[in-house]
Design an enzyme around this catalytic site. Structure first.
Site, PDB file in Angstrom:
ATOM      1  N   ALA A  70       9.298 -39.568 -22.173  1.00 24.71           N
ATOM      2  CA  ALA A  70       9.404 -38.365 -21.345  1.00 24.71           C
ATOM      3  C   ALA A  70      10.888 -38.044 -21.210  1.00 24.71           C
ATOM      4  O   ALA A  70      11.690 -38.934 -20.911  1.00 24.71           O
ATOM      5  CB  ALA A  70       8.795 -38.615 -19.975  1.00 24.71           C
TER       6      ALA A  70
ATOM      7  N   GLY B 217       8.029 -40.562 -32.375  1.00 26.46           N
ATOM      8  CA  GLY B 217       6.669 -40.908 -32.769  1.00 26.46           C
ATOM      9  C   GLY B 217       5.668 -39.908 -32.220  1.00 26.46           C
ATOM     10  O   GLY B 217       4.849 -39.337 -32.961  1.00 26.46           O
TER      11      GLY B 217
ATOM     12  N   ASN C  82       6.215 -36.894 -31.044  1.00 25.45           N
ATOM     13  CA  ASN C  82       6.426 -35.543 -31.591  1.00 25.45           C
ATOM     14  C   ASN C  82       5.750 -35.408 -32.960  1.00 25.45           C
ATOM     15  O   ASN C  82       5.102 -34.403 -33.257  1.00 25.45           O
ATOM     16  CB  ASN C  82       7.927 -35.262 -31.779  1.00 25.45           C
TER      17      ASN C  82
ATOM     18  N   GLY D 149      18.978 -29.449 -43.227  1.00 29.90           N
ATOM     19  CA  GLY D 149      19.099 -28.369 -42.245  1.00 29.90           C
ATOM     20  C   GLY D 149      18.682 -27.028 -42.841  1.00 29.90           C
ATOM     21  O   GLY D 149      17.621 -26.928 -43.487  1.00 29.90           O
TER      22      GLY D 149
ATOM     23  N   LYS E 184      19.521 -25.589 -45.341  1.00 27.68           N
ATOM     24  CA  LYS E 184      19.440 -25.562 -46.821  1.00 27.68           C
ATOM     25  C   LYS E 184      18.116 -26.128 -47.331  1.00 27.68           C
ATOM     26  O   LYS E 184      17.870 -26.145 -48.537  1.00 27.68           O
ATOM     27  CB  LYS E 184      20.603 -26.335 -47.426  1.00 27.68           C
TER      28      LYS E 184
ATOM     29  N   ASP F 113      15.485 -23.026 -31.272  1.00 25.19           N
ATOM     30  CA  ASP F 113      15.738 -24.393 -30.790  1.00 25.19           C
ATOM     31  C   ASP F 113      15.428 -25.363 -31.936  1.00 25.19           C
ATOM     32  O   ASP F 113      14.279 -25.451 -32.373  1.00 25.19           O
ATOM     33  CB  ASP F 113      14.822 -24.661 -29.579  1.00 25.19           C
TER      34      ASP F 113
ATOM     35  N   THR G 112      15.627 -28.602 -31.801  1.00 21.00           N
ATOM     36  CA  THR G 112      15.109 -29.908 -31.359  1.00 21.00           C
ATOM     37  C   THR G 112      13.725 -30.115 -31.965  1.00 21.00           C
ATOM     38  O   THR G 112      12.874 -29.237 -31.867  1.00 21.00           O
ATOM     39  CB  THR G 112      14.930 -29.961 -29.820  1.00 21.00           C
TER      40      THR G 112
ATOM     41  N   ASP H 173      11.155 -33.720 -36.782  1.00 22.11           N
ATOM     42  CA  ASP H 173       9.817 -34.260 -36.502  1.00 22.11           C
ATOM     43  C   ASP H 173       8.725 -33.344 -37.066  1.00 22.11           C
ATOM     44  O   ASP H 173       7.718 -33.812 -37.612  1.00 22.11           O
ATOM     45  CB  ASP H 173       9.621 -34.449 -34.990  1.00 22.11           C
TER      46      ASP H 173
HETATM   47  P1  ADP Z   1      17.280 -33.183 -38.197  1.00 19.82           P
HETATM   48  O1  ADP Z   1      16.892 -32.108 -37.223  1.00 19.82           O
HETATM   49  O2  ADP Z   1      16.372 -34.370 -38.183  1.00 19.82           O
HETATM   50  O3  ADP Z   1      18.740 -33.542 -38.191  1.00 19.82           O
HETATM   51  P2  ADP Z   1      17.583 -31.252 -40.369  1.00 19.82           P
HETATM   52  O4  ADP Z   1      18.662 -30.577 -39.578  1.00 19.82           O
HETATM   53  O5  ADP Z   1      17.916 -31.633 -41.762  1.00 19.82           O
HETATM   54  O6  ADP Z   1      17.018 -32.554 -39.654  1.00 19.82           O
HETATM   55  O7  ADP Z   1      16.322 -30.275 -40.347  1.00 19.82           O
HETATM   56  C1  ADP Z   1      15.037 -30.709 -40.735  1.00 19.82           C
HETATM   57  C2  ADP Z   1      14.322 -29.591 -41.460  1.00 19.82           C
HETATM   58  O8  ADP Z   1      14.195 -28.472 -40.567  1.00 19.82           O
HETATM   59  C3  ADP Z   1      15.056 -29.038 -42.674  1.00 19.82           C
HETATM   60  O9  ADP Z   1      14.771 -29.805 -43.839  1.00 19.82           O
HETATM   61  C4  ADP Z   1      14.456 -27.631 -42.758  1.00 19.82           C
HETATM   62  O10 ADP Z   1      13.180 -27.658 -43.348  1.00 19.82           O
HETATM   63  C5  ADP Z   1      14.281 -27.259 -41.281  1.00 19.82           C
HETATM   64  N1  ADP Z   1      15.449 -26.512 -40.771  1.00 19.82           N
HETATM   65  C6  ADP Z   1      16.476 -27.000 -40.046  1.00 19.82           C
HETATM   66  N2  ADP Z   1      17.349 -26.013 -39.726  1.00 19.82           N
HETATM   67  C7  ADP Z   1      16.858 -24.871 -40.262  1.00 19.82           C
HETATM   68  C8  ADP Z   1      17.268 -23.492 -40.281  1.00 19.82           C
HETATM   69  N3  ADP Z   1      18.399 -23.096 -39.674  1.00 19.82           N
HETATM   70  N4  ADP Z   1      16.476 -22.593 -40.922  1.00 19.82           N
HETATM   71  C9  ADP Z   1      15.316 -22.976 -41.524  1.00 19.82           C
HETATM   72  N5  ADP Z   1      14.877 -24.253 -41.545  1.00 19.82           N
HETATM   73  C10 ADP Z   1      15.620 -25.193 -40.933  1.00 19.82           C
END
Ligand code: ADP
Length: 302
Positions: free
Chosen positions: A11, A40, A42, A222, A224, A246, A248, A252
């Site tokens: 929580a 887990g 999530n 991210g 990409k 968001d 966050t 997951d």
């Molecule tokens: P974490 O949040 O665990 O650090 P990442 O930042 O790599 O992992 O994001 C996980 C996945 O979320 C990415 O592989 C992508 O599919 C999606 N994602 C994250 N940021 C974006 C974004 N700005 N636009 C579209 N998809 C995103």
């Protein structure tokens, strides 16, 4: 067939303030909220929301927070028969958000997450052996529990997926039991020692994990998207462009999408596309557990 998620259930207590207190000082904050979390939980909610039978193997404490956490999982369609009640507190995080600077201060008390034993997980997986095809785990429970779940699952011919988050050093002997490892860039760098600063370096680091015995590496990148490295494939699968609200729980949601897609026998490229779509939809909403449904993901892909 079903997915079993072995991992943390937390929580998160959020409070906002205009400034952080000094030691021995009390400040009056503004909004307060409790959100269910834990990687887990999530990921289990993510899988269940995508319409797949999902078992959570984890632990809560013997407090009222634990009851709230189990109710939340059940309400989202997760099977909670293997959630164990430990004689300690539930896993919690206290998060103080500074509204002026955007900084935060966090204290985590892992509580019951640390009470999840290898024996409990092994017994649970054995009881589920004729139902579960995929075991998904992360690094928010004791490492010996993570190792046992991966080894036992592999020996029972289940597909093992490890999200090595948060970054921790792993014993090299575990890699041969892992079918798919899914680190983000930071975790990939920490696991391999390769400086991850280009696409080429992502594949190079991925190949290092393949050398240790992992069958496939999916590195999340991210906005990409994600990079796949297997002995026969190097591929980038692009993210879906969306309005970021968001991030966050993006990782997951990605894990849930990937596990569900692999359960349904998609090939690895299709599965990563499905995972990117699941994560993209999650980041258009507030909250770590605001996971999309299967039809939302299919609509985005089509
Ligand atoms: P974490 O949040 O665990 O650090 P990442 O930042 O790599 O992992 O994001 C996980 C996945 O979320 C990415 O592989 C992508 O599919 C999606 N994602 C994250 N940021 C974006 C974004 N700005 N636009 C579209 N998809 C995103």
């Amino acid at each position: 067939m079903a997915i079993a998620v072995v991992g943390s259930i937390h929580a998160d207590f959020y409070v906002k303030t205009k400034r952080f207190p000094q030691p021995d000082e009390t400040v009056i904050g503004s909004d307060f909220a409790i959100f269910p979390g834990g990687k887990g939980a999530n990921q289990a909610v993510g899988c269940a929301r995508l319409g797949v039978e999902t078992y959570m193997i984890g632990a809560i404490g013997n407090d009222y927070i634990g009851s709230l956490l189990v109710e939340n999982l059940a309400r989202n369609g997760v099977r909670v028969d293997y959630v164990y009640k430990a004689s300690c507190n539930s896993g919690v995080a206290f998060i103080i958000l500074n509204e002026e600077t955007g900084e935060n201060m966090i204290i985590v008390s892992p509580g019951a997450d640390n009470a999840l034993t290898p024996e409990y997980v092994e017994n649970s997986l054995r009881q589920l052996s004729n139902k579960v095809k995929i075991v998904l785990t992360q690094l928010e429970t004791p490492l010996e529990t993570v190792y046992r779940s991966i080894e036992v699952a592999k020996k029972m011919n289940m597909i093992t997926i490890l999200n090595p988050a948060p970054a921790r050093e792993l014993d090299n002997s575990i890699y041969k039991f892992i079918d798919v490892i899914v680190p983000n860039r930071v975790e990939l760098q920490q696991l391999t020692g390769v400086e991850v600063n280009s696409i080429e370096s992502v594949f190079k680091a991925g190949e290092k994990l393949l050398d240790h015995g992992v069958k496939a590496v999916v590195a999340t990148l991210g906005s990409k998207g994600a990079a796949i490295t297997t002995p026969w494939l190097r591929a980038i699968v692009k993210a879906f462009p969306v309005q970021v609200v968001d991030t966050t729980g993006a990782g997951d949601a990605f894990m849930a999408g990937l596990a569900v897609a692999l359960l349904q026998n998609m090939d690895i490229v299709e599965a990563v596309k499905f995972a990117n779509a699941t994560a993209a939809l999650k980041i258009t909403r507030m909250g770590a557990q605001s996971m999309p449904t299967r039809s939302e993901v299919e609509n985005l892909i089509s």
